[in-house]
Design an enzyme around this catalytic site. Structure first.
Site, PDB file in Angstrom:
ATOM      1  N   ASP A   1       0.704  -1.132  -0.117  1.00  0.00           N
ATOM      2  CA  ASP A   1       0.059   0.132  -0.108  1.00  0.00           C
ATOM      3  C   ASP A   1       0.908   1.196   0.003  1.00  0.00           C
ATOM      4  OD1 ASP A   1      -2.337  -1.600   0.500  1.00  0.00           O
ATOM      5  OD2 ASP A   1      -1.574  -2.082   2.405  1.00  0.00           O
TER       6      ASP A   1
ATOM      7  N   HIS B   1      -5.044  -3.168   6.372  1.00  0.00           N
ATOM      8  CA  HIS B   1      -4.592  -3.451   4.739  1.00  0.00           C
ATOM      9  C   HIS B   1      -6.162  -3.767   4.209  1.00  0.00           C
ATOM     10  CE1 HIS B   1      -3.096  -4.950   1.128  1.00  0.00           C
ATOM     11  NE2 HIS B   1      -3.650  -6.113   1.177  1.00  0.00           N
TER      12      HIS B   1
HETATM   13  N1  LIG Z   1      -0.896  -7.883   2.462  1.00  0.00           N
HETATM   14  C1  LIG Z   1      -0.887  -7.785   1.012  1.00  0.00           C
HETATM   15  O1  LIG Z   1      -0.488  -6.744   0.775  1.00  0.00           O
HETATM   16  C2  LIG Z   1      -1.420  -8.783   0.065  1.00  0.00           C
HETATM   17  C3  LIG Z   1      -2.014  -9.819   0.490  1.00  0.00           C
HETATM   18  N2  LIG Z   1      -2.477 -10.753  -0.289  1.00  0.00           N
HETATM   19  C4  LIG Z   1      -2.942 -12.099   0.141  1.00  0.00           C
HETATM   20  O2  LIG Z   1      -1.777 -13.072   0.167  1.00  0.00           O
HETATM   21  C5  LIG Z   1      -2.450 -14.357  -0.029  1.00  0.00           C
HETATM   22  C6  LIG Z   1      -1.821 -15.215  -0.893  1.00  0.00           C
HETATM   23  O3  LIG Z   1      -2.100 -14.822  -2.125  1.00  0.00           O
HETATM   24  P1  LIG Z   1      -1.398 -15.465  -3.430  1.00  0.00           P
HETATM   25  O4  LIG Z   1      -0.301 -16.164  -3.319  1.00  0.00           O
HETATM   26  O5  LIG Z   1      -1.683 -14.779  -4.655  1.00  0.00           O
HETATM   27  O6  LIG Z   1      -2.601 -16.513  -3.586  1.00  0.00           O
HETATM   28  P2  LIG Z   1      -2.619 -18.217  -3.977  1.00  0.00           P
HETATM   29  O7  LIG Z   1      -4.070 -18.724  -4.228  1.00  0.00           O
HETATM   30  O8  LIG Z   1      -1.803 -18.313  -5.407  1.00  0.00           O
HETATM   31  O9  LIG Z   1      -1.988 -18.975  -3.109  1.00  0.00           O
HETATM   32  C7  LIG Z   1      -2.320 -18.972  -1.818  1.00  0.00           C
HETATM   33  C8  LIG Z   1      -1.775 -20.225  -1.011  1.00  0.00           C
HETATM   34  O10 LIG Z   1      -2.471 -20.142   0.115  1.00  0.00           O
HETATM   35  C9  LIG Z   1      -2.559 -21.522   0.641  1.00  0.00           C
HETATM   36  N3  LIG Z   1      -3.538 -22.096   1.503  1.00  0.00           N
HETATM   37  C10 LIG Z   1      -3.393 -22.212   2.629  1.00  0.00           C
HETATM   38  N4  LIG Z   1      -4.452 -22.608   3.362  1.00  0.00           N
HETATM   39  C11 LIG Z   1      -5.416 -22.675   2.543  1.00  0.00           C
HETATM   40  C12 LIG Z   1      -6.945 -22.960   2.244  1.00  0.00           C
HETATM   41  N5  LIG Z   1      -7.833 -22.955   3.235  1.00  0.00           N
HETATM   42  N6  LIG Z   1      -7.553 -23.072   0.957  1.00  0.00           N
HETATM   43  C13 LIG Z   1      -6.742 -22.663   0.106  1.00  0.00           C
HETATM   44  N7  LIG Z   1      -5.438 -22.188  -0.109  1.00  0.00           N
HETATM   45  C14 LIG Z   1      -4.899 -22.210   0.940  1.00  0.00           C
HETATM   46  C15 LIG Z   1      -2.192 -22.361  -0.642  1.00  0.00           C
HETATM   47  O11 LIG Z   1      -1.121 -23.207  -0.395  1.00  0.00           O
HETATM   48  P3  LIG Z   1      -1.240 -24.803   0.175  1.00  0.00           P
HETATM   49  O12 LIG Z   1      -2.255 -25.630  -0.704  1.00  0.00           O
HETATM   50  O13 LIG Z   1       0.215 -25.028   0.017  1.00  0.00           O
HETATM   51  O14 LIG Z   1      -1.904 -24.539   1.544  1.00  0.00           O
HETATM   52  C16 LIG Z   1      -2.060 -21.637  -1.733  1.00  0.00           C
HETATM   53  O15 LIG Z   1      -1.048 -21.849  -2.574  1.00  0.00           O
HETATM   54  C17 LIG Z   1      -3.910 -14.138  -0.078  1.00  0.00           C
HETATM   55  O16 LIG Z   1      -4.538 -14.305   1.109  1.00  0.00           O
HETATM   56  C18 LIG Z   1      -4.004 -12.671  -0.675  1.00  0.00           C
HETATM   57  O17 LIG Z   1      -5.336 -12.126  -0.319  1.00  0.00           O
HETATM   58  C19 LIG Z   1      -2.364 -10.761  -1.542  1.00  0.00           C
HETATM   59  C20 LIG Z   1      -1.893  -9.290  -2.155  1.00  0.00           C
HETATM   60  C21 LIG Z   1      -1.188  -8.368  -1.142  1.00  0.00           C
HETATM   61  O1  LIG Z   2      -7.580  -8.337  -2.043  1.00  0.00           O
HETATM   62  C1  LIG Z   2      -6.708  -9.174  -2.167  1.00  0.00           C
HETATM   63  O2  LIG Z   2      -6.554 -10.290  -1.924  1.00  0.00           O
HETATM   64  C2  LIG Z   2      -5.318  -8.566  -2.795  1.00  0.00           C
HETATM   65  C3  LIG Z   2      -4.759  -7.608  -1.891  1.00  0.00           C
HETATM   66  O3  LIG Z   2      -4.770  -7.588  -0.569  1.00  0.00           O
HETATM   67  C4  LIG Z   2      -4.071  -6.295  -2.607  1.00  0.00           C
HETATM   68  O4  LIG Z   2      -3.911  -6.269  -3.802  1.00  0.00           O
HETATM   69  O5  LIG Z   2      -3.874  -5.438  -1.814  1.00  0.00           O
END
Ligand SMILES: NC(=O)C1=CN([C@@H]2O[C@H](COP(=O)(O)OP(=O)(O)OC[C@H]3O[C@@H](n4cnc5c(N)ncnc54)[C@H](OP(=O)(O)O)[C@@H]3O)[C@@H](O)[C@H]2O)C=CC1
Ligand SMILES: O=C([O-])CC(=O)C(=O)O
Length: 466
Positions: free
Chosen positions: A277, A305
């Site tokens: 952000d 966030h």
């Molecule tokens: N703070 C920030 O600035 C931001 C945060 N995010 C957040 O980061 C997180 C990850 O994003 P991203 O890598 O794109 O997501 P993906 O969907 O590509 O990967 C997420 C991983 O989470 C794991 N996971 C853990 N528990 C669960 C569950 N119960 N159900 C499904 N998947 C699960 C999965 O791995 P496995 O199967 O190995 O458990 C999966 O590989 C999200 O929560 C997203 O909202 C995204 C962008 C910015």
């Molecule tokens: O909402 C989401 O999962 C993605 C997110 O956090 C972001 O882009 O800042």
């Protein structure tokens, strides 16, 4: 002395690495999987290079590691023969959850930022010669020296699940094939109590994405369970000074849950990632002012966030001057700028069809760097941190993004030279109220009694849910 380790630094001699040995390593790793769900190479080359433990013990450990290692990470080489770096630092163990997901994929393999920042930093690095001998195509941001320096060996501990285990093996194979000079150990597993062992850093990325029709309260509960378990695991097995960056959403409240489940780790060590952000806000201000984004400093993101986050244009600076002196369009700052930053994630999902991953990975590296390098004089960075004795009057016992400064020792202090006017305060109170409401929803996971969740979807949204 011949020792076994993950990877020789660039230029070191690989010894005794017949193809057959690689195959045997991988086979033995696979055999171990059903029992431990972990495949790792556990030999710390740095310790051994310093003669600890003894040569005999080292040899026994090396043999054991060769049995347990993932693929090439069990090769044998002579670290002492490495002519590039004479004094290796102690290994840094970095645990990454959701390691087979989109963000991790960018974090582990991204290249361009390293290449660019290496060029910027070349001029004032005495290691210039060393840098130029390490090929720039060895480009894992962390393992290539982007965060910790070029004499810092790295161990990666990758956490997945039953459903992602095969993908995790793919990740580890790609790490093998990338020939990263500083990557010494790679292990993969599905048990946080194994994967987080001795972790110096934990990057908690894995979380269930919110699906269509899913209530916010349900998301908080499902992901909260994950972060409660991971908090407990960190508490039990990680380094007592582990630094934790929570990325998985809703990251502030997930970080709070982690803190509450890890009483032996200082609450101050936990961060919710709001650096993305901050970066987004800097970009928008630079665009409006017609300057390159490195001219923007003192950019605070206050609060959650989520779409209630507050990008602070009152204290931010452009070329060292208050933003309001440079951008005189107050209406734009109060309305368009603020909304654009708050909803950037959602607009990106509309364009991409998935949430931001590359820029998130970059911002994770930025967040780590901010803690291990001294903050430039007068500047600060934003991070979601635990509120206890904060000087701004924000409610205690939540995780709230605030302006921080670091001496580069992994710790931080809150910046006190900030001004808060009525506009800012009103918005800070709104994002604070949202976090207090989220906290009530997860009371069963924080030890605060029975959860009561009266959130409605419009109340509290991730940037991607606008
Ligand atoms: N703070 C920030 O600035 C931001 C945060 N995010 C957040 O980061 C997180 C990850 O994003 P991203 O890598 O794109 O997501 P993906 O969907 O590509 O990967 C997420 C991983 O989470 C794991 N996971 C853990 N528990 C669960 C569950 N119960 N159900 C499904 N998947 C699960 C999965 O791995 P496995 O199967 O190995 O458990 C999966 O590989 C999200 O929560 C997203 O909202 C995204 C962008 C910015
Ligand atoms: O909402 C989401 O999962 C993605 C997110 O956090 C972001 O882009 O800042």
């Amino acid at each position: 002395m011949e020792i076994s380790s993950a990877r020789a630094p660039a230029g070191s001699r690989l010894l005794a690495t017949p193809l057959g040995a690689h195959a045997a390593c991988r086979r033995s790793g696979q055999l171990l999987r059903p029992r431990r769900h972990t495949v790792r190479c556990s030999v710390d080359a740095t310790r051994q290079a310093q003669g600890i433990p003894s040569a005999v013990a080292a040899e026994a450990e090396a043999a054991e590691a060769r049995k347990r290692a993932f693929g090439v990470f069990c090769t044998t080489y002579d670290l002492k023969a490495d002519e590039k770096t004479k004094s290796w630092k102690k290994m840094v163990n970095i645990a990454v959850s959701g390691a087979a997901g989109m963000i991790s994929n960018h974090l582990l393999f991204q290249s361009y930022r390293f290449i660019l920042s290496s060029h910027f930093s070349l001029a004032n690095l005495e290691k210039k010669k060393l840098l130029s001998t390490i090929h720039f195509d060895t480009n894992f941001q962390i393992a290539a020296g982007e965060v910790f320096g070029l004499d810092q060996p790295i161990a990666l501990r990758l956490l997945g699940s039953e459903r992602s285990f095969q993908a995790l093996e793919g990740v580890a194979m790609e790490l093998e094939d990338s020939l990263y000079p500083l990557l010494r150990e790679v292990s993969i597993g599905i048990d946080p109590y194994e994967v987080f062992e001795d972790a110096d850093w934990a990057l908690l990325i894995g979380a269930k994405p919110r699906g269509p029709g899913m209530e916010r309260a349900a998301l908080l509960d499902i992901n909260g369970q994950i972060f409660a378990e991971q908090g407990k695991a960190l508490n039990a097995v990680a380094s007592k000074n582990v630094k934790v960056i929570v990325v998985g959403n809703p990251c502030n409240t997930n970080a709070l849950i982690c803190i509450k489940n890890a009483p032996n780790i200082p609450a101050k060590n936990f961060h919710a990632l709001t650096r993305l952000d901050e970066n987004r806000a800097k970009c928008q201000l630079a665009l409006k002012a017609g300057v390159f984004y490195d001219r923007v400093s003192n950019m605070t993101i206050w609060g959650n966030h989520s779409t209630t986050q507050v990008p602070d244009f009152l204290n931010a600076k452009i070329d060292g001057r208050p933003v309001k002196e440079v951008i005189k369009d107050t209406k734009w700052l109060e309305e368009e700028f603020t909304l654009t930053v708050q909803k950037r994630g959602g607009v990106l999902i509309e364009k991409w069809g998935r949430s931001s991953a590359a820029s998130t990975a970059v911002s994770i590296v930025d967040a780590m760097k901010s803690l291990v390098t001294p903050t430039p004089e007068g500047d600060w960075f934003s991070s979601g941190v635990y509120t206890t004795g904060n000087p701004y009057g924000i409610a205690e016992d939540i995780v709230f993004s605030m302006p921080c400064r670091s001496k580069g020792d992994g710790d931080y202090e809150l910046a006190t030279d900030v001004e808060i006017d009525d506009f800012l305060w009103e918005r800070i109170k709104k994002t604070e109220a949202e976090l207090l409401a989220e906290k009530k929803c997860v009371a069963h996971l924080t030890g605060d009694g029975i959860a009561f969740c009266d959130l409605v979807n419009e109340d509290t949204m991730l940037p991607g849910e606008m």
